[in-house]
Design a protein around this motif. Structure first.
Motif, short mmCIF file in Angstrom:
data_model
loop_
_atom_site.label_atom_id
_atom_site.label_comp_id
_atom_site.label_asym_id
_atom_site.label_seq_id
_atom_site.Cartn_x
_atom_site.Cartn_y
_atom_site.Cartn_z
N LEU A 77 9.91 48.75 46.25
CA LEU A 77 10.33 47.47 47.30
C LEU A 77 10.04 46.81 46.29
O LEU A 77 11.06 46.22 46.80
N VAL A 78 8.85 46.16 45.77
CA VAL A 78 9.27 45.54 45.00
C VAL A 78 9.93 44.60 44.47
O VAL A 78 11.05 43.36 43.98
N ALA A 79 10.32 46.68 43.57
CA ALA A 79 11.76 45.94 42.86
C ALA A 79 13.15 45.81 43.16
O ALA A 79 14.24 44.77 42.52
N GLN A 80 13.00 46.63 43.72
CA GLN A 80 14.81 46.36 45.19
C GLN A 80 14.61 45.02 45.43
O GLN A 80 15.59 43.73 45.93
N LYS A 81 13.40 44.59 45.89
CA LYS A 81 14.16 42.83 46.29
C LYS A 81 14.26 41.90 45.45
O LYS A 81 15.14 40.87 46.05
N ASN A 82 13.51 41.96 44.72
CA ASN A 82 13.34 40.74 43.60
C ASN A 82 13.87 41.22 42.63
O ASN A 82 14.23 40.20 41.77
N PHE A 83 14.39 42.32 41.69
CA PHE A 83 14.97 42.66 40.64
C PHE A 83 16.15 43.46 40.60
O PHE A 83 16.09 44.44 40.09
N PRO A 84 17.08 43.27 41.88
CA PRO A 84 18.23 44.90 42.19
C PRO A 84 19.30 44.69 41.34
O PRO A 84 19.05 46.25 41.07
N GLU A 85 19.00 44.06 40.21
CA GLU A 85 19.81 44.33 39.57
C GLU A 85 19.57 44.95 38.33
O GLU A 85 20.63 46.24 37.43
N ALA A 86 18.27 45.79 38.04
CA ALA A 86 17.89 46.17 37.05
C ALA A 86 17.61 47.61 37.68
O ALA A 86 18.00 48.46 38.61
N VAL A 87 17.42 48.57 36.78
CA VAL A 87 17.21 49.68 36.94
C VAL A 87 15.73 50.11 36.89
O VAL A 87 15.22 50.23 35.38
N VAL A 88 14.64 50.46 37.75
CA VAL A 88 13.71 50.28 37.37
C VAL A 88 13.23 51.81 37.62
O VAL A 88 13.50 52.15 38.69
N LYS A 89 12.48 52.71 36.79
CA LYS A 89 12.07 54.11 37.31
C LYS A 89 10.85 54.55 37.03
O LYS A 89 9.72 53.73 36.36
N ILE A 90 10.00 54.31 38.30
CA ILE A 90 8.32 54.72 38.34
C ILE A 90 8.47 56.14 37.87
O ILE A 90 8.79 57.37 37.70
N THR A 91 7.22 55.87 36.10
CA THR A 91 6.93 56.40 35.78
C THR A 91 5.24 56.63 35.78
O THR A 91 4.36 56.19 34.13
N PRO A 92 4.50 56.90 36.96
CA PRO A 92 2.96 56.89 36.04
C PRO A 92 2.41 58.81 35.86
O PRO A 92 2.79 58.48 35.65
N SER A 93 1.24 57.91 35.15
CA SER A 93 -0.12 58.82 34.98
C SER A 93 -0.47 60.25 35.87
O SER A 93 -0.76 60.20 37.07
N VAL A 94 0.20 61.61 35.40
CA VAL A 94 0.04 62.14 36.35
C VAL A 94 -1.56 62.54 36.07
O VAL A 94 -2.36 62.96 37.30
#
Length: 623
Positions: free
Chosen positions: A571-588
């Motif tokens: 949600l932070v990425a979508q609101k503040n850096f919408p032009e970037a492609v950010v993928k969420i890859t946490p440690s499993v």
């Protein structure tokens, strides 16, 4: 049915009381039972707050002078409250004049409540006796707010007969009759109206002030001197219930006699005012009224018979008789009831012709003996005796309630104890149920699912690690090691050529630099690592990430963060850096969360922390 003279007389409780009177008239209006009773109690040492009329009907243009007077009275006092004599205060409330509007009632309640509660607190006016003449919903709201120790309702009017909208008063009046500790009825008709709702109703028609009416009078009032006698007199408000046809017939049939009206004009009297032997002298102070009655040769009660007058007991009746005057009245039921208890001392006429005859007969046979008998008959109707009887009833009711409280203390205490025990048991059961739901079911993991985002990694410009030492539990942790290892793995698998390590935590060492050293030890070249030593939490770290990526012209990032921080980060990425492609890859593989077969307190804190953070971010506008 008991008449008031059949009760034993007694004083009120020796302890002086606080009394709130909710009146149907203003203090400066024609002197009636409201002012008489409250001023008497104040002289005895009781403290009285007299609340002026808040209305039983909607206002009309004719009420504008009254509204103006209310505003002036309000300005005389402090927030509408003024002192008129020792121990007696008058409150002239500013209220919306719509007694049957729920909205107006709500507004008036809060306006008056604000003033009343602050005044009673300032005056230490605690646990009052509330004595109300007004049964409206507003009056009952005030009774509740005042925490009355005793509620007395003086039923002095048939409100339903006063105006069409007043019929709405039946339901609240019935409720007050059921609730009141004592009910005083002004007339037999009103007594019968109240009786089905309470067995605490007592008959108390209005009386006369013995001190004022037995005071020696000198010469006649100035405005009576030039009026021809004999005088047929009337005292009271001149309003629509006066039979003007009858008065006109009397004036025309007896041109040698004068008809004198002492009281405020409350309706159009032009029809009568043009007759030469009819005189309207206006309102007089209560102390002046006996002087006028004394110089009347005959007193009149010329009321028409309506639903309203069938239930009124004319207060002027005992005023006339207290001065020995002969009285002629139309056949009002309450006058006939009065006659049954006073040996028929009032001449009652059932028709206009009979009324005219009675005038002649009463004038011709009047003598000193009859005048003395009339005075003797109504001696028991003086206000001092009536109020003394009322005080005895009040004292008895106060003692009765005190005995009930004393006798019921064990039951009350046991009931409170049982209530507390039930509440404690319910709370314990709720806690046990909550514990079982949280720690013995998968509820926590079900609630956590919306927070979890795990995306397949793809080619990117940079792998960003959000550490900051504030991890799953909301407290500094060692989870940065898992995140660094995940980032290094992505780097070594060729998904990106750069790492950004973000943390603003400083313990023994700067955490960002420790993360950098760990990454280098795992085989990442130092020149491929960018370090953010400021951090500051998810939002500020992301702003720094955006700045770095924009500086280098990067558009794609793999974000390594806490396992259940993915939703917030997205949600932070979508609101503040919408032009970037950010993928969420946490440690499993998370040591903190384990295999999630069990629930520990740290897991509950972590999920709760994340949901609270989402609410906070929404409130701050970060997402």
């Amino acid at each position: 049915m008991k008449h008031e003279n059949e009760y034993p007389r007694n004083d009120m409780s020796p302890a002086l009381q606080n009394i709130v009177c909710i009146s149907t008239i203003d203090w400066d209006f024609i002197w009636q039972g409201h002012q008489e009773i409250m001023s008497t109690l104040a002289r005895q040492g009781h403290r009285v707050l007299f609340i002026e009329n808040t209305g039983v009907r909607n206002v009309t243009f004719q009420d504008l002078p009254r509204l103006k007077a209310r505003l002036l009275n309000w300005r005389k006092g402090v927030k509408g409250i003024r002192k008129v004599m020792d121990n007696l205060y008058v409150y002239a409330p500013l209220a919306l004049p719509f007694p049957y509007s729920r909205l107006a009632c709500l507004i008036n309640k809060h306006l008056m409540r604000w003033t009343l509660l602050r005044w009673t607190k300032a005056m230490r006016f605690d646990n009052p006796i509330v004595w109300t003449w007004l049964p409206t919903a507003l009056a009952q709201e005030l009774i509740r707010d005042l925490n009355a120790q005793l509620v007395i309702y003086y039923c002095a009017d048939n409100f339903e007969a006063t105006a069409a909208e007043s019929r709405s008063i039946r339901e609240p009046e019935n409720a007050l009759l059921r609730k009141a500790d004592l009910v005083f009825a002004h007339s037999k008709a009103l007594f019968d109206r109240c009786k089905p709702f309470t067995d605490q109703v007592h008959l108390f028609p209005y009386g006369f002030n013995r001190e004022i009416f037995h005071r020696p009078c000198g010469s006649p009032p100035v405005d009576l001197v030039d009026i021809k006698r004999p005088i047929l007199g009337f005292v009271g408000g001149v309003r629509q219930i006066v039979d003007f046809d009858l008065v006109e017939k009397v004036a025309l049939a007896h041109p040698d006699k004068s008809l004198v009206f002492v009281g405020p004009l409350q309706t159009d009297v032009s029809r009568l005012a043009r007759l030469p032997n009819v005189h309207f002298l206006g309102q007089k102070r209560y102390e002046e009224v006996p002087a006028y009655i004394k110089y009347f040769d005959l007193c009149l009660i010329p009321y028409i018979l309506t639903d309203f007058t069938r239930s009124i007991h004319p207060a002027k009746l005992v005023d006339y008789l207290a001065l020995g005057k002969s009285v002629v009245s139309t056949n009002l039921p309450e006058v006939e009831e009065f006659n049954r208890h006073h040996d028929g001392i009032v001449a009652v006429a059932a028709s206009h012709e009979s009324f005219l005859r009675q005038i002649e007969e009463c004038l011709s046979r009047d003598n000193e003996g009859l005048r003395a008998e009339r005075m003797r008959q109504v001696d028991k109707d003086a206000w001092d005796r009536k109020i003394e009887t009322m005080e005895g009833l009040i004292r008895g009711k106060l003692e009765e309630k005190a005995k009930v409280r004393e006798q019921a203390w064990q039951q009350t205490f046991s009931k409170l104890y049982l209530t507390a025990r039930r509440r404690a048991s319910a709370a314990a059961a709720a806690c046990l149920l909550g514990y079982l739901l949280v720690f013995q079911t998968s509820l926590v993991w079900w609630l956590a699912k919306p927070l979890l985002i795990m995306e397949e990694p793809a080619s990117a410009d940079v792998v960003a690690v959000m550490a900051g030492g504030i991890g799953e539990s909301g407290e500094p942790s060692e989870s940065y090691q898992e995140k660094v290892r995940q980032a290094v793995d992505l780097y070594q698998r060729g998904y990106a050529k750069h790492l950004i390590l973000s943390s603003g935590v400083n313990r023994a060492f700067n955490e960002a630099r420790v993360m950098q050293a760990l990454a280098v030890s795992l085989g990442v070249p130092e020149e491929a690592i960018l370090v953010d030593e400021v951090g500051g939490g998810n939002y500020l770290s992301f702003l720094t990430l955006r700045e770095i990526m924009q500086t280098h012209g990067w558009k794609r990032a793999l974000l390594v963060t806490s396992l259940y921080n993915g939703r917030r980060s997205r949600l932070v990425a979508q609101k503040n850096f919408p032009e970037a492609v950010v993928k969420i890859t946490p440690s499993v593989d998370s040591n903190f969360f384990g295999d999630r077969d069990q629930v520990a307190r740290r897991h509950v804190r972590a999920i709760a922390h994340e949901y609270l953070a989402l609410l906070y971010y929404r409130w701050k506008g970060y997402i």
